[in-house]
Scaffold this motif. Structure first.
Motif, PDB file in Angstrom:
ATOM      1  N   UNK A 196      86.021 112.797 -23.497  1.00  0.00           N
ATOM      2  CA  UNK A 196      87.131 112.836 -22.545  1.00  0.00           C
ATOM      3  C   UNK A 196      86.752 112.201 -21.201  1.00  0.00           C
ATOM      4  N   UNK A 197      86.060 111.060 -21.303  1.00  0.00           N
ATOM      5  CA  UNK A 197      85.650 110.341 -20.093  1.00  0.00           C
ATOM      6  C   UNK A 197      86.833 109.620 -19.461  1.00  0.00           C
ATOM      7  N   UNK A 200      84.039 104.898 -16.506  1.00  0.00           N
ATOM      8  CA  UNK A 200      82.700 104.792 -17.072  1.00  0.00           C
ATOM      9  C   UNK A 200      82.050 106.168 -17.211  1.00  0.00           C
ATOM     10  N   UNK A 201      81.506 106.485 -18.372  1.00  0.00           N
ATOM     11  CA  UNK A 201      80.793 107.756 -18.518  1.00  0.00           C
ATOM     12  C   UNK A 201      79.559 107.798 -17.623  1.00  0.00           C
ATOM     13  N   UNK A 202      79.258 108.960 -17.138  1.00  0.00           N
ATOM     14  CA  UNK A 202      78.054 109.125 -16.318  1.00  0.00           C
ATOM     15  C   UNK A 202      76.797 109.133 -17.179  1.00  0.00           C
ATOM     16  N   UNK A 238      85.364 101.776 -26.045  1.00  0.00           N
ATOM     17  CA  UNK A 238      84.148 102.443 -25.575  1.00  0.00           C
ATOM     18  C   UNK A 238      83.693 101.768 -24.286  1.00  0.00           C
ATOM     19  N   UNK A 239      83.812 102.486 -23.174  1.00  0.00           N
ATOM     20  CA  UNK A 239      83.429 101.939 -21.871  1.00  0.00           C
ATOM     21  C   UNK A 239      81.918 102.025 -21.696  1.00  0.00           C
ATOM     22  N   UNK A 240      81.338 101.086 -20.942  1.00  0.00           N
ATOM     23  CA  UNK A 240      79.890 101.138 -20.720  1.00  0.00           C
ATOM     24  C   UNK A 240      79.542 102.257 -19.744  1.00  0.00           C
ATOM     25  N   UNK A 241      78.513 103.035 -20.029  1.00  0.00           N
ATOM     26  CA  UNK A 241      78.078 104.047 -19.055  1.00  0.00           C
ATOM     27  C   UNK A 241      77.677 103.402 -17.727  1.00  0.00           C
ATOM     28  N   UNK A 376      90.608 114.614 -30.819  1.00  0.00           N
ATOM     29  CA  UNK A 376      89.162 114.819 -30.785  1.00  0.00           C
ATOM     30  C   UNK A 376      88.527 114.271 -29.518  1.00  0.00           C
ATOM     31  N   UNK A 377      89.066 113.166 -29.001  1.00  0.00           N
ATOM     32  CA  UNK A 377      88.512 112.572 -27.777  1.00  0.00           C
ATOM     33  C   UNK A 377      89.538 111.620 -27.178  1.00  0.00           C
ATOM     34  N   UNK A 378      89.395 111.398 -25.869  1.00  0.00           N
ATOM     35  CA  UNK A 378      90.237 110.455 -25.131  1.00  0.00           C
ATOM     36  C   UNK A 378      89.335 109.707 -24.158  1.00  0.00           C
ATOM     37  N   UNK A 379      89.502 108.371 -24.098  1.00  0.00           N
ATOM     38  CA  UNK A 379      88.714 107.546 -23.187  1.00  0.00           C
ATOM     39  C   UNK A 379      89.635 106.509 -22.562  1.00  0.00           C
TER      40      UNK A 379
END
Length: 449
Positions: A196-197, A200-202, A238-241, A376-379
């Protein structure tokens, strides 16, 4: 004489399988007939042969950010066809294409100054990989033959791009003809640590260190290039961290390896900048592009390369062909004319800035689905988002396929692949249209089980 369309039974032809459709469950299409036929399009909507108006949730296939049937583009296409409809790209140039190369180079990050045209993202990927191999050979490092991709990566369906890509079904079907000397690093997505980012994910920058593992395994002196998508679009947005792309750049520079960004999806505004490289502040050695450059209207792709790569090729006898590569339709004047008009419209209507302004609207809308039990997930990042559904027991992918088919009856053309719904709406969308899109998705998801 009766019109041809009155003599032709499209539904029967589909049932007979005359048209073998790409990346399609063809037998499913045979069952559903005209509900699967798009007959017209205007603005951010398609209309099916059954008369259902569909909001275009993925801008075609990530390629139509200006929507459809823009009269300025149609006029530019006709004008160019009346002036110079086709021109060979071998040994000859034409003004509209030369000017487009100049324009694209000016939009790219500093140092990327030269454009080689192809006709699709697949061709652009293979072009970049061949340029990488050729570059090292001309520098006396012909031992650099390995190409490194990433799990879950997608770089089209040419043999080079498919080999460097990391989509298992594509690779499994054609395993016997994969390009040798290819390896893959791990993708940086971990649901347990980055679910659920927003943006960009940390977590995940450390996943770039997997490149060092592969380099140690093969030795840097054998590796020509690393190819990655800044945003892994085709396998779920899929975002880059934070810091991940920067670290890949550092590792490649340290070992003399070229870094290639596949920006076929992200190029020309999807990230709220000309290219994702600028959004993330990382300059690769090459950028591949396609899709949005012509709004999907005439096929076109290409590679933007650094001064270093271009100048390395500009050696040897002056009458020699420096790069033995190209396509009959490279730099097609019709495609170039359309691209100029697309870029004109983007500039005049500030559509790249508009895409950035719509980012928080899409973010809030898609993350409102988090309470649904089967989500299940959201981005999300830029004007893109991915929503993963939990698989139905014993029937992976069935939920998403059912959702896609429900969308066709309820005003949405959805992109559902595996367990993921991907969103990349047109830049011309209104906030209300994005909210309505997600509200309809909520309704359809609740009806699935």
């Amino acid at each position: 004489m009766p019109e041809l369309k009155n003599e032709f039974d499209c539904a029967k032809s589909l049932r007979d399988g005359r048209y073998w459709m790409p990346f399609t469950a063809n037998r499913r299409v045979k069952e559903q007939g005209m509900a699967r036929v798009l007959e017209s399009a205007s603005g951010p909507y398609y209309t099916t042969a059954d008369g259902v108006k569909l909001f275009d949730t993925l801008s075609g296939l990530w390629c139509s950010p200006l929507g459809h049937a823009n009269p300025r583009i149609s006029e530019a296409l006709k004008k160019q066809a009346d002036t110079l409809d086709y021109a060979p790209g071998f040994q000859l140039a034409n003004p509209v294409t030369v000017r487009l190369a100049e324009r694209i180079a000016n939009m790219a990050p500093a140092g990327l100054e030269h454009v080689f045209f192809a006709n699709s993202g697949s061709e652009a990927a293979d072009t970049a990989l061949k340029a990488a191999i050729g570059y090292h050979r001309l520098r006396g490092e012909g031992g650099r033959f390995r190409l490194i991709g990433r799990e879950r990566g997608y770089h089209g369906v040419g043999l080079g791009g498919m080999s460097v890509g990391g989509i298992v079904p594509n690779r499994k079907m054609f395993a016997t003809i994969m390009v040798p000397g290819v390896d893959h690093i791990r993708h940086p997505y971990d649901h347990a640590k980055a679910a659920f980012s927003r943006g960009q994910p940390e977590w995940g920058a450390e996943m770039a260190e997997d490149l060092e593992r592969v380099i140690a395994l093969h030795d840097a002196s054998t590796i020509a290039a690393v190819m990655v998508e800044p945003i892994q679009g085709s396998t779920g947005v899929l975002a880059p961290p934070v810091g991940y792309l920067q670290r890949l750049r550092e590792i490649c520079t340290k070992h003399g390896i070229l870094l290639i960004f596949d920006e076929v999806i992200t190029g020309f505004g999807r990230m709220g900048e000309n290219f994702a490289a600028q959004r993330f502040g990382v300059t690769p050695d090459m950028i591949t592009f396609a899709k949005a450059v012509t709004n999907g209207i005439v096929p076109m792709g290409g590679v933007i390369v650094s001064d270093e790569i271009y100048n390395t090729f500009m050696t040897g006898p002056e009458n020699a062909i420096e790069f033995a590569h190209g396509y009959t339709y490279s730099g097609h004047p019709l495609a170039a004319a359309v691209a100029h008009t697309v870029l004109d419209i983007m500039e005049e209507e500030s559509l790249i800035a508009r895409a950035r302004s719509l980012e928080p609207v899409l973010e809030e809308a898609v993350h409102s689905l988090r309470d649904l039990p089967i989500v299940h997930d959201i981005r999300n990042i830029g004007l893109t988002a991915g929503v993963d559904l939990k698989p139905r027991e014993g029937a992976p992918g069935a939920r998403c396929l059912e959702l896609f088919e429900k969308g066709l009856k309820n005003g949405l053309l959805l992109r559902c692949s595996g367990e993921t719904i991907s969103f990349g709406p047109p830049f011309i969308s209104t906030p209300e249209q994005l909210r309505d899109m997600v509200a309809t998705v909520r309704k359809l998801i609740t009806e699935l089980d």
